[in-house]
Motif scaffolding. Structure first.
Motif, PDB file in Angstrom:
ATOM      1  N   VAL A 157       2.858   3.475  -9.728  1.00  0.00           N
ATOM      2  CA  VAL A 157       3.245   3.538  -8.327  1.00  0.00           C
ATOM      3  C   VAL A 157       2.654   2.306  -7.653  1.00  0.00           C
ATOM      4  O   VAL A 157       1.442   2.089  -7.694  1.00  0.00           O
ATOM      5  CB  VAL A 157       2.741   4.835  -7.650  1.00  0.00           C
ATOM      6  N   ASP A 158       3.530   1.497  -7.098  1.00  0.00           N
ATOM      7  CA  ASP A 158       3.108   0.290  -6.385  1.00  0.00           C
ATOM      8  C   ASP A 158       3.183   0.534  -4.883  1.00  0.00           C
ATOM      9  O   ASP A 158       4.172   1.090  -4.383  1.00  0.00           O
ATOM     10  CB  ASP A 158       4.016  -0.898  -6.717  1.00  0.00           C
ATOM     11  N   GLU A 159       2.138   0.118  -4.167  1.00  0.00           N
ATOM     12  CA  GLU A 159       2.220   0.067  -2.721  1.00  0.00           C
ATOM     13  C   GLU A 159       2.690  -1.344  -2.396  1.00  0.00           C
ATOM     14  O   GLU A 159       2.147  -2.327  -2.925  1.00  0.00           O
ATOM     15  CB  GLU A 159       0.869   0.340  -2.056  1.00  0.00           C
ATOM     16  N   VAL A 160       3.734  -1.442  -1.563  1.00  0.00           N
ATOM     17  CA  VAL A 160       4.322  -2.743  -1.269  1.00  0.00           C
ATOM     18  C   VAL A 160       4.391  -2.980   0.233  1.00  0.00           C
ATOM     19  O   VAL A 160       4.430  -2.041   1.031  1.00  0.00           O
ATOM     20  CB  VAL A 160       5.746  -2.870  -1.872  1.00  0.00           C
ATOM     21  N   GLU A 161       4.405  -4.259   0.562  1.00  0.00           N
ATOM     22  CA  GLU A 161       4.667  -4.670   1.934  1.00  0.00           C
ATOM     23  C   GLU A 161       6.124  -5.098   1.997  1.00  0.00           C
ATOM     24  O   GLU A 161       6.567  -5.961   1.225  1.00  0.00           O
ATOM     25  CB  GLU A 161       3.760  -5.824   2.350  1.00  0.00           C
ATOM     26  N   LEU A 162       6.877  -4.478   2.889  1.00  0.00           N
ATOM     27  CA  LEU A 162       8.297  -4.765   3.036  1.00  0.00           C
ATOM     28  C   LEU A 162       8.506  -6.057   3.824  1.00  0.00           C
ATOM     29  O   LEU A 162       7.589  -6.535   4.497  1.00  0.00           O
ATOM     30  CB  LEU A 162       8.972  -3.592   3.747  1.00  0.00           C
ATOM     31  N   PRO A 163       9.704  -6.625   3.761  1.00  0.00           N
ATOM     32  CA  PRO A 163       9.970  -7.872   4.498  1.00  0.00           C
ATOM     33  C   PRO A 163       9.700  -7.778   5.997  1.00  0.00           C
ATOM     34  O   PRO A 163       9.373  -8.772   6.629  1.00  0.00           O
ATOM     35  CB  PRO A 163      11.462  -8.125   4.232  1.00  0.00           C
ATOM     36  N   ASN A 164       9.779  -6.559   6.563  1.00  0.00           N
ATOM     37  CA  ASN A 164       9.523  -6.407   7.998  1.00  0.00           C
ATOM     38  C   ASN A 164       8.053  -6.136   8.307  1.00  0.00           C
ATOM     39  O   ASN A 164       7.685  -5.875   9.441  1.00  0.00           O
ATOM     40  CB  ASN A 164      10.393  -5.283   8.579  1.00  0.00           C
ATOM     41  N   GLY A 165       7.176  -6.172   7.265  1.00  0.00           N
ATOM     42  CA  GLY A 165       5.754  -5.969   7.456  1.00  0.00           C
ATOM     43  C   GLY A 165       5.287  -4.537   7.261  1.00  0.00           C
ATOM     44  O   GLY A 165       4.087  -4.284   7.150  1.00  0.00           O
ATOM     45  N   ASN A 166       6.216  -3.582   7.223  1.00  0.00           N
ATOM     46  CA  ASN A 166       5.844  -2.189   6.962  1.00  0.00           C
ATOM     47  C   ASN A 166       5.451  -2.010   5.500  1.00  0.00           C
ATOM     48  O   ASN A 166       5.762  -2.852   4.658  1.00  0.00           O
ATOM     49  CB  ASN A 166       7.004  -1.247   7.304  1.00  0.00           C
ATOM     50  N   LYS A 167       4.772  -0.897   5.231  1.00  0.00           N
ATOM     51  CA  LYS A 167       4.351  -0.594   3.861  1.00  0.00           C
ATOM     52  C   LYS A 167       5.171   0.573   3.321  1.00  0.00           C
ATOM     53  O   LYS A 167       5.644   1.430   4.078  1.00  0.00           O
ATOM     54  CB  LYS A 167       2.870  -0.244   3.818  1.00  0.00           C
TER      55      LYS A 167
END
Length: 185
Positions: free
Chosen positions: A24-34
């Motif tokens: 499970v990866d926690e990612v930062e989306l292009p809009n800055g949300n996680k």
């Protein structure tokens, strides 16, 4: 940053099995949300479109536990660590069907389920098949029945949902396109 890239902030290993692993990866989306992404890691695989001298497609029928049913598929199998796809294709063709060939041609590669898995299948075309007297045996936990189908029969199997997996459907459609291209020469 690549268009739509999701930057990995952390990775948590959940399961590490014989064939796959899950993280499970926690990612930062292009809009800055996680957000979180569940990802299956797979070593990759090969699949072989094997054509007999009688212009029949060699397939195997085997039980697929995830589907709780048997499916008819082209021969396929996972890459072993350090093994080149072409070598895997030759090995799987022999182990699953008893056929060997010197004519193995790369067709294409494709991801099976890019929304959650990194499995990449390398597709090969094998012609000029020879039945081997004493072929390498299949894996101990693999039970298959060999079928040889004309293209029209394979299309019917797709309609009947006997052929119901993406790699085999792709292979049948590839052969249809190849036949159409020959006819329109």
């Amino acid at each position: 940053m690549k268009k739509f890239e999701e930057k990995t902030l952390s990775t948590e290993k959940i399961f590490d099995g014989k064939v796959i692993s899950l993280q499970v990866d926690e990612v930062e989306l292009p809009n800055g949300n996680k957000s979180k992404r569940e990802i299956i890691k797979h070593p990759g695989a090969v699949a072989v479109i094997a054509i007999t001298a009688e212009n029949k497609i060699v397939m195997v029928e085997q039980y697929r536990k995830a589907m709780e049913r048997s499916l008819v598929e082209i021969p396929a199998g996972k890459l072993e660590k350090g093994e080149e796809p072409l070598a895997t294709a030759h090995r799987e063709l022999e182990e699953e069907t008893g056929y060997v060939t010197e004519s193995m041609v790369y067709v294409t590669s494709f991801y099976t389920s890019p929304g959650f898995a990194d499995e990449l299948i390398h597709l090969f075309l094998a012609e000029n098949l020879k039945k081997k007297e004493d072929p390498a045996s299949a894996d101990d936990d693999e039970f298959v029945e060999i079928l040889e189908l004309r293209l029209e029969e394979a299309i019917d199997y797709m309609k009947q949902e006997k052929i119901y997996d993406a790699k085999t459907a792709f292979a049948v459609q590839y052969l249809q396109l190849r036949e159409a291209t020959k006819e329109n020469g």
